[in-house]
Design a protein around this motif. Structure first.
Motif, short mmCIF file in Angstrom:
data_model
loop_
_atom_site.label_atom_id
_atom_site.label_comp_id
_atom_site.label_asym_id
_atom_site.label_seq_id
_atom_site.Cartn_x
_atom_site.Cartn_y
_atom_site.Cartn_z
N SER A 1 2.99 27.48 47.52
CA SER A 1 1.59 27.64 47.14
C SER A 1 0.77 26.42 47.57
O SER A 1 -0.31 26.55 48.15
N LEU B 1 -0.13 26.18 51.19
CA LEU B 1 -1.07 27.17 51.71
C LEU B 1 -2.50 26.93 51.22
O LEU B 1 -3.44 27.64 51.61
N LYS B 2 -2.68 25.96 50.32
CA LYS B 2 -4.02 25.70 49.78
C LYS B 2 -4.84 24.84 50.75
O LYS B 2 -4.28 24.01 51.47
N THR B 3 -6.14 25.02 50.70
CA THR B 3 -7.00 24.14 51.48
C THR B 3 -7.09 22.80 50.77
O THR B 3 -6.90 22.73 49.55
N PRO C 1 -3.04 30.32 45.28
CA PRO C 1 -4.15 29.67 45.98
C PRO C 1 -5.41 30.55 46.00
O PRO C 1 -5.33 31.76 46.23
N GLU D 1 -8.05 29.74 48.05
CA GLU D 1 -8.39 29.81 49.47
C GLU D 1 -7.11 29.56 50.26
O GLU D 1 -6.43 28.57 50.04
N TRP D 2 -6.80 30.47 51.18
CA TRP D 2 -5.55 30.38 51.93
C TRP D 2 -5.81 29.69 53.28
O TRP D 2 -6.84 29.88 53.89
N THR D 3 -4.86 28.88 53.70
CA THR D 3 -4.96 28.27 55.03
C THR D 3 -3.59 27.91 55.59
O THR D 3 -2.66 27.63 54.82
#
Lengths: 383, 271
Positions: free
Chosen positions: B26, B29-31, B42, B44-46
């Motif tokens: 997790s 994958l977070k900004t 998360p 916002e995914w990145t």
């Protein structure tokens, strides 16, 4: 094909125990030799020494006249069948049988034709691609035999190969082993603790006890004239009866009565169950050759063809180290008995019934006598 | 009812074991802005962090080092362990108990106390900051484990199989290679997995006995992830790298697990 000579072969361990003592024997080419004895008598050790799996402490082992003491098992060119079969579980039946050939770098087409031939001979064609885990006990046993036969060794060594099979299969396999050996004519050394196997299979028997050879000879010879108490008690089923007898005025006084035999010292009398008879069923002339006595069987086992009558006679029990060892081996050592229990093998037509007195007859001419101290055969008129 | 109860217990264990892993996934994958929002899923995914770690040479280089060093150390430890374990399981030789005792001692020795001497020794020998400089201590400390696991497996193999192979015409080496080793395969793979994970996860030796990208492994490299400036938070990048280095271990286990078939020896002997 080979002649195997054991020349004073001895196996002792660093702690001083001697497993096999001065084993002397010449196994003729093509002979079927049986090593028999109770567990711990050194028969398997002897076989392992012939195989090369165990070192010979002293003495010499010769195959076809050449000393092989120092040779590795693979250089002795003998095949072995193990009690546990010892099949390679990661290989199929085909690969198991082919393994000894592949180790010898036999050409692949020869290997496959030999494996197919073995499979036909041992009826394994249907299961060639199975793993040992998916075979029945009898099939595993045959695979083990096939693996031994396939490369045509100088000798077969078999270590109780049938003892893991159930009774019926064992009888079938026994005849198969016998037939194979006759057909191939390969020298075979076969270890067993089962005296029936020993009697039926071998050309010659070697009875061992505590690492010492007791007697060597053809089965019938060992049965008819055992050299000592141990052989007498081990060979034969049901086993020989033993009675304590002392010399008296008219002959040998035993719990069965007075026997017209002259001994100057007490002896242990040996009587095979089949040398008894139902007195009512034999003619007058025969009857005079033996002695008659009354007995009340407490158990009568009817085998269909025969009746086994068990009865107890009073009097001192025959005891000796040999007999105690035999009793311990059969697990009968701690059975409480008053007097001496005897068994007589009577014809099926006999009237013998439980708890019914019956007149029995014993063939004195067939009696065996042993020295209670040494266990050796005692000769009449003292020694 | 019984299935349900077992199902609940199973679920509990799986959740307990997987929460930290999912947490790292997790985080990776977070900004950067939402890194510290405390949410498990998360907002916002990145994939920016993954792109970032693979964009520099540093991480790739460390990955190569890690894979190479762990594989070589595993191979050496398993081969040596196999020979030693076979001897321990099958032969009686003078000093056997001492050998077993000593190898146990090595396994129990606190590794941190050996770091300074090892550092000096390796500098003197020119092994410092080389692959061999890590492989040698890994083999040393993995061997007791390998010997123990393998000798347990070797003991289970019926000895008669080896006798049978000898009677069939095999030399001792052939009997070992063609009969014993295939049967011990489950044990060999189990041991290989354990040793590989030990070498792969090691941080202590990796951080102490390396100094450059030449031999620095991933666990050590992670500690050098500081971000582009001191104001940048490296958490995302570290998480992404942590996820990436878990993958080879999972693959390794999955690949070999299929080979670890229980009951491989059944049918060898009676029963």
């Amino acid at each position: 094909m080979a002649e195997i000579v054991l020349d004073k072969v001895t196996k002792s361990f660093p702690d001083g125990t001697v497993a096999v003592r001065e084993f002397d024997l010449t196994i003729a080419d093509g002979e079927f030799l049986i090593l028999v004895g109770p567990s711990g008598c050194g028969k398997s050790t002897t076989l392992n020494m012939i195989a090369g799996l165990e070192e010979i402490t002293t003495g010499e082992l010769r195959i076809d006249g050449r000393r092989v003491n120092e040779k590795a098992p693979k250089d002795r060119d003998m095949a072995m069948v193990f009690q546990s079969y010892a099949l390679y579980p990661n290989m199929s039946v085909r690969e198991n049988i082919a393994f000894p050939l592949r180790l010898r770098k036999v050409a692949p087409d020869v290997v496959s034709s030999k494996v197919d031939e073995m499979a036909r001979l041992l009826e394994l064609s249907q299961v060639l691609d199975r793993k040992p885990a998916n075979l029945s006990g009898g099939q595993r046993q045959r695979v083990a035999m096939g693996r031994a036969i396939v490369r045509d060794p100088k000798a077969f060594l078999m270590d109780e190969p049938l003892s893991n099979l159930d009774a019926k299969l064992r009888v079938q396999m026994r005849t198969l082993v016998s037939r194979l050996q006759r057909r191939l004519g390969t020298t075979t050394v076969y270890v067993t603790h089962d005296q029936t196997e020993a009697m039926t299979l071998g050309d010659r028997l070697v009875v061992m006890r505590g690492g010492v050879v007791q007697q060597i000879g053809p089965p019938q010879e060992l049965y008819d004239s055992p050299a000592n108490l141990f052989v007498a008690g081990f060979i034969g089923s049901p086993p020989m009866n033993f009675l304590y007898a002392t010399p008296g005025a008219d002959g040998l006084e035993s719990p069965l009565g007075t026997l017209p035999l002259r001994f100057s010292q007490p002896v242990i009398l040996g009587a095979r169950p089949e040398h008894f008879a139902d007195a009512a069923m034999i003619d007058e002339e025969t009857r005079r050759r033996g002695i008659e006595f009354d007995a009340t069987p407490d158990v009568v086992e009817s085998m269909g063809s025969d009746k086994y009558a068990y009865f107890v006679v009073q009097g001192p029990r025959a005891t000796s180290a040999e007999l105690e060892e035999l009793a311990a081996d059969s697990g009968a050592a701690d059975l409480p008995t008053d007097g001496t229990q005897l068994v007589a093998r009577l014809p099926a037509a006999s009237d013998a019934r439980e708890n019914q007195p019956i007149r029995l007859w014993f063939d004195v001419a067939r009696a065996h006598a042993f020295d209670p101290q040494t266990g050796q055969v005692a000769t009449a008129d003292g020694r | 009812m019984k299935t349900l109860r077992w199902g609940l217990i199973d679920l509990l264990v799986v959740v307990y074991a997987l929460v930290p892993v999912l947490w790292i996934v997790s985080l990776s994958l977070k900004t950067p802005a939402t890194l510290t929002d405390g949410k498990f899923i998360p907002q916002e995914w990145t994939l920016e962090h993954y792109r970032a770690i693979f964009s520099t040479d540093m991480f790739l280089r460390a990955l190569v080092n890690s894979i190479g060093i762990a594989l070589i150390a595993t191979a050496i430890a398993v081969v040596l362990g196999m020979l030693a374990a076979y001897a321990i399981a099958r032969l009686s030789f003078p000093g056997k108990r001492v050998l077993v005792g000593l190898s146990l001692l090595i396994a129990m020795f606190p590794q941190i106390s050996l770091i300074s001497p090892l550092f000096d020794i390796e500098r003197q020998l020119g092994l410092f900051d080389t692959w061999a400089g890590l492989i040698i201590p890994y083999v040393t400390f993995a061997l007791p484990l390998a010997i123990y696991t393998l000798s347990a497996f070797f003991r289970q193999i019926p000895w008669e199989l080896e006798k049978a192979a000898q009677m069939d015409g095999a030399t001792q080496a052939q009997a070992f290679r063609r009969v014993i080793v295939p049967l011990a395969a489950p044990g060999v793979f189990t041991t290989a997995i354990l040793v590989f994970i030990f070498a792969w996860n090691d941080f202590l030796f990796a951080i102490s006995l390396t100094s450059t990208e030449r031999s620095r492994t991933v666990p050590a490299t992670l500690s050098f992830f500081t971000g582009a400036s001191q104001f940048e938070d490296p958490t995302g990048a570290i998480s992404a790298a942590a996820v990436v280095i878990t993958i080879p271990v999972v693959l390794f286990v999955l690949f070999f697990q299929r080979r670890i078939v229980a009951g491989l020896t059944s049918g060898a002997v009676k029963g």
